[in-house]
Scaffold this active site. Structure first.
Site, short mmCIF file in Angstrom:
data_model
loop_
_atom_site.label_atom_id
_atom_site.label_comp_id
_atom_site.label_asym_id
_atom_site.label_seq_id
_atom_site.Cartn_x
_atom_site.Cartn_y
_atom_site.Cartn_z
N ASN A 1 43.85 21.34 28.16
CA ASN A 1 42.67 21.73 28.93
C ASN A 1 42.07 20.45 29.48
O ASN A 1 41.68 19.57 28.73
CB ASN A 1 41.66 22.46 28.03
CG ASN A 1 42.21 23.80 27.55
OD1 ASN A 1 42.65 24.62 28.35
ND2 ASN A 1 42.20 24.01 26.25
N CYS B 1 34.41 30.44 17.28
CA CYS B 1 34.90 29.08 17.02
C CYS B 1 33.68 28.22 16.71
O CYS B 1 32.78 28.08 17.54
CB CYS B 1 35.63 28.57 18.26
SG CYS B 1 36.17 26.86 18.09
N CYS C 1 41.10 14.55 23.76
CA CYS C 1 40.02 15.46 23.37
C CYS C 1 38.66 14.94 23.84
O CYS C 1 38.31 13.78 23.60
CB CYS C 1 40.02 15.61 21.85
SG CYS C 1 38.64 16.61 21.25
N CYS D 1 39.68 24.70 24.01
CA CYS D 1 40.04 23.66 23.03
C CYS D 1 39.92 22.28 23.64
O CYS D 1 40.45 22.03 24.72
CB CYS D 1 41.49 23.82 22.59
SG CYS D 1 41.87 25.38 21.85
N GLY E 1 34.40 18.36 15.85
CA GLY E 1 34.49 17.72 14.55
C GLY E 1 35.79 17.93 13.82
O GLY E 1 36.59 18.79 14.16
N CYS F 1 41.27 11.21 19.03
CA CYS F 1 42.42 11.75 19.75
C CYS F 1 42.22 11.53 21.23
O CYS F 1 41.14 11.80 21.77
CB CYS F 1 42.58 13.24 19.45
SG CYS F 1 42.75 13.57 17.69
N ASN G 1 50.88 17.98 17.44
CA ASN G 1 50.64 17.31 18.74
C ASN G 1 51.67 16.29 19.20
O ASN G 1 51.54 15.74 20.29
CB ASN G 1 49.25 16.66 18.77
CG ASN G 1 48.14 17.69 18.70
OD1 ASN G 1 48.39 18.86 18.94
ND2 ASN G 1 46.94 17.27 18.38
N CYS H 1 32.79 13.79 16.76
CA CYS H 1 33.97 13.66 15.88
C CYS H 1 34.34 12.20 15.75
O CYS H 1 34.37 11.48 16.75
CB CYS H 1 35.14 14.45 16.45
SG CYS H 1 36.58 14.45 15.35
N GLU I 1 28.18 22.96 19.57
CA GLU I 1 28.70 24.05 20.38
C GLU I 1 29.42 25.06 19.53
O GLU I 1 30.13 24.71 18.58
CB GLU I 1 29.66 23.49 21.42
CG GLU I 1 28.98 22.45 22.25
CD GLU I 1 29.66 22.21 23.57
OE1 GLU I 1 29.62 23.10 24.41
OE2 GLU I 1 30.24 21.14 23.73
N SER J 1 47.06 20.11 13.34
CA SER J 1 47.34 19.66 14.71
C SER J 1 48.48 18.65 14.67
O SER J 1 48.29 17.51 14.28
CB SER J 1 46.08 19.03 15.31
OG SER J 1 45.06 20.00 15.39
N SER K 1 41.19 24.04 11.20
CA SER K 1 42.20 23.21 11.84
C SER K 1 41.88 21.74 11.59
O SER K 1 40.75 21.30 11.75
CB SER K 1 42.23 23.48 13.35
OG SER K 1 43.04 22.53 14.00
N1 SAH Z 1 39.43 18.50 14.72
C1 SAH Z 1 40.28 19.58 14.44
C2 SAH Z 1 39.79 20.89 14.99
C3 SAH Z 1 39.17 20.87 16.35
S1 SAH Z 1 40.23 20.56 17.69
C4 SAH Z 1 41.69 19.29 14.92
O1 SAH Z 1 41.89 18.34 15.65
O2 SAH Z 1 42.60 20.03 14.53
C5 SAH Z 1 41.10 22.10 17.86
C6 SAH Z 1 42.44 21.99 18.57
O3 SAH Z 1 42.26 21.63 19.93
C7 SAH Z 1 43.35 20.94 17.97
O4 SAH Z 1 44.63 21.48 17.70
C8 SAH Z 1 43.44 19.89 19.07
O5 SAH Z 1 44.67 19.21 19.02
C9 SAH Z 1 43.26 20.71 20.30
N2 SAH Z 1 42.80 19.98 21.47
C10 SAH Z 1 42.02 18.88 21.51
N3 SAH Z 1 41.80 18.49 22.78
C11 SAH Z 1 42.46 19.35 23.58
C12 SAH Z 1 42.60 19.51 24.99
N4 SAH Z 1 42.01 18.66 25.85
N5 SAH Z 1 43.35 20.53 25.46
C13 SAH Z 1 43.93 21.41 24.60
N6 SAH Z 1 43.82 21.33 23.26
C14 SAH Z 1 43.10 20.31 22.75
FE1 SF4 Z 2 38.33 15.35 16.59
FE2 SF4 Z 2 40.06 17.42 16.65
FE3 SF4 Z 2 39.11 16.33 18.92
FE4 SF4 Z 2 40.86 14.98 17.41
S1 SF4 Z 2 41.23 16.93 18.49
S2 SF4 Z 2 38.99 14.13 18.34
S3 SF4 Z 2 40.20 15.56 15.38
S4 SF4 Z 2 37.92 17.39 17.40
#
Ligand code: SAH
Ligand code: SF4
Length: 342
Positions: free
Chosen positions: A292, A103, A117, A334, A161, A114, A218, A110, A90, A216, A193
């Site tokens: 989100n 983006c 996500c 995100c 990823g 997390c 978090n 991935c 995507e 990140s 990121s």
């Molecule tokens: N893998 C990398 C980049 C992709 S995720 C990373 O984790 O940094 C990009 C951003 O989206 C990250 O900061 C992550 O913490 C955030 N993210 C992941 N799931 C999310 C969600 N459900 N709602 C809002 N942000 C989210």
């Molecule tokens: Fe992978 Fe980033 Fe999603 Fe964590 S937030 S599972 S590192 S894409």
């Protein structure tokens, strides 16, 4: 099977063309790929027909194909792009007044798990090649007539990823995108990121051409971070902050920390104060992202008042912004990227 040329540096293209060809031929191919964004070798009109046919016998451009395109009410576009082996990734375009942001993904799925996500639910299928990373940018730019106009163009490696787990390809893609002879997107406009893969951050810091770094965070404590991002059991919060302190930021660069706000979990005023405590001595900024939501994600989006209160506290010490959710209705925001075809 035809080999893709996209993702090759000039020297590699020269090798493909063979020693019999004048060096400017390789340059013509390079420019056609990265500047004109051709999707087919036939479109490289500067090459003599014979050479083009010879090249086409063994090679192809290797641009991704679009499988689906979704348009949000807010103008965000989400592309499901198909790669040569049928796998899909995507890519999201967020157009804004005077500024377009793309983006891009760095892996199919991935491997980092997390808890908040949706991409994590896929697991890792494979790394993307440099050509597949660059191809996402070129494809979206070409489809939307971008990169040639006056609007600023930004790239964020924040799609599917963990880019630092595919670092060689990510760095090669960055070099190709930043090359003034090619796509000419300055490295100042490319941001990566990471969930905080410390040794790879150090490796990236040594690269001559590299994206800006966003981390990140978090969570405000080690325990919470380990719960939300199990991979951080290996890469501890304290070591992460140390690595950030040692990171060679360039004069025009500022570290960015992202913080996903999960209602009732990591969004209290005490969390905000702890974030300031962790980051207060770093030259950095903080981007807050209210969760989100999506199927399979067991967390709540905090109320706007909670987000405000968190931001107000952090802002007393550090620049702190709330990331606008873009394309939530089409699962483009995100953490929502999961090849959702609904
Ligand atoms: N893998 C990398 C980049 C992709 S995720 C990373 O984790 O940094 C990009 C951003 O989206 C990250 O900061 C992550 O913490 C955030 N993210 C992941 N799931 C999310 C969600 N459900 N709602 C809002 N942000 C989210
Ligand atoms: Fe992978 Fe980033 Fe999603 Fe964590 S937030 S599972 S590192 S894409």
């Amino acid at each position: 099977m035809s080999q893709p040329i996209l993702g090759m540096e000039l020297s590699e293209i020269r090798e493909v063309l063979g020693p019999g060809q004048a060096p400017f031929r390789a340059k013509q191919v390079y420019k056609a790929l990265y500047r004109q964004k051709v999707g087919d070798l036939v479109q490289i009109s500067t090459l003599p027909a014979g050479l083009r046919a010879e090249l086409a016998a063994s090679h192809e451009v290797g641009m991704p194909c679009v499988e689906k395109r979704y348009e949000s009410v807010d103008g965000t576009l989400r592309y499901l792009l198909r790669l040569h082996d049928g796998k899909t990734v995507e890519t999201v375009l967020m157009p804004e007044e005077g500024r377009d942001t793309v983006c891009i993904s760095s892996q199919v799925g991935c491997p980092v798990d997390c808890r908040f996500c949706m991409t994590a639910l896929m697991g890792l299928e494979r790394n993307l090649t440099a050509g597949e990373i660059v191809g996402q940018v070129l494809y979206v730019a070409r489809e939307n007539g971008l990169l040639d106009g006056a609007a600023k163009f930004n790239i964020v490696m924040m799609g599917m990823g963990e880019p630092l787990l595919n670092l060689p390809n990510v760095l090669k893609a960055t070099r190709l995108l930043a090359d003034p002879e090619g796509a000419a997107i300055s490295e100042k406009r490319i941001t990566l990121s990471t969930s905080g893969i410390i040794p790879k951050m150090e490796e990236m810091g040594r690269a001559a051409v590299r994206p800006k770094l966003a981390i990140s965070l978090n969570a405000s404590t080690e325990e919470m971070r380990q719960q939300l991002m199990p991979i951080t059991r290996k890469y501890h919060l304290r070591d992460l902050i140390e690595a950030c302190r040692a990171y060679p930021v360039r004069v025009w660069e500022k570290l960015t920390f992202e913080y996903v706000l999960l209602g009732g979990v990591n969004d209290s005023d005490a969390d905000a104060r702890r974030v300031v405590g962790l980051l207060g001595n770093l030259d950095c900024m903080v981007n807050l992202i209210a969760l989100n939501p999506g199927p399979g994600i067991d967390f709540q989006t905090p109320s706007p008042e909670r987000v405000d209160s968190f931001q107000t506290i952090v802002r007393r010490s550090l620049p702190c912004f709330v990331r606008k959710p873009r394309g939530r209705d089409i699962f483009a925001a995100c953490g929502q990227l999961k090849r959702n075809t609904a």
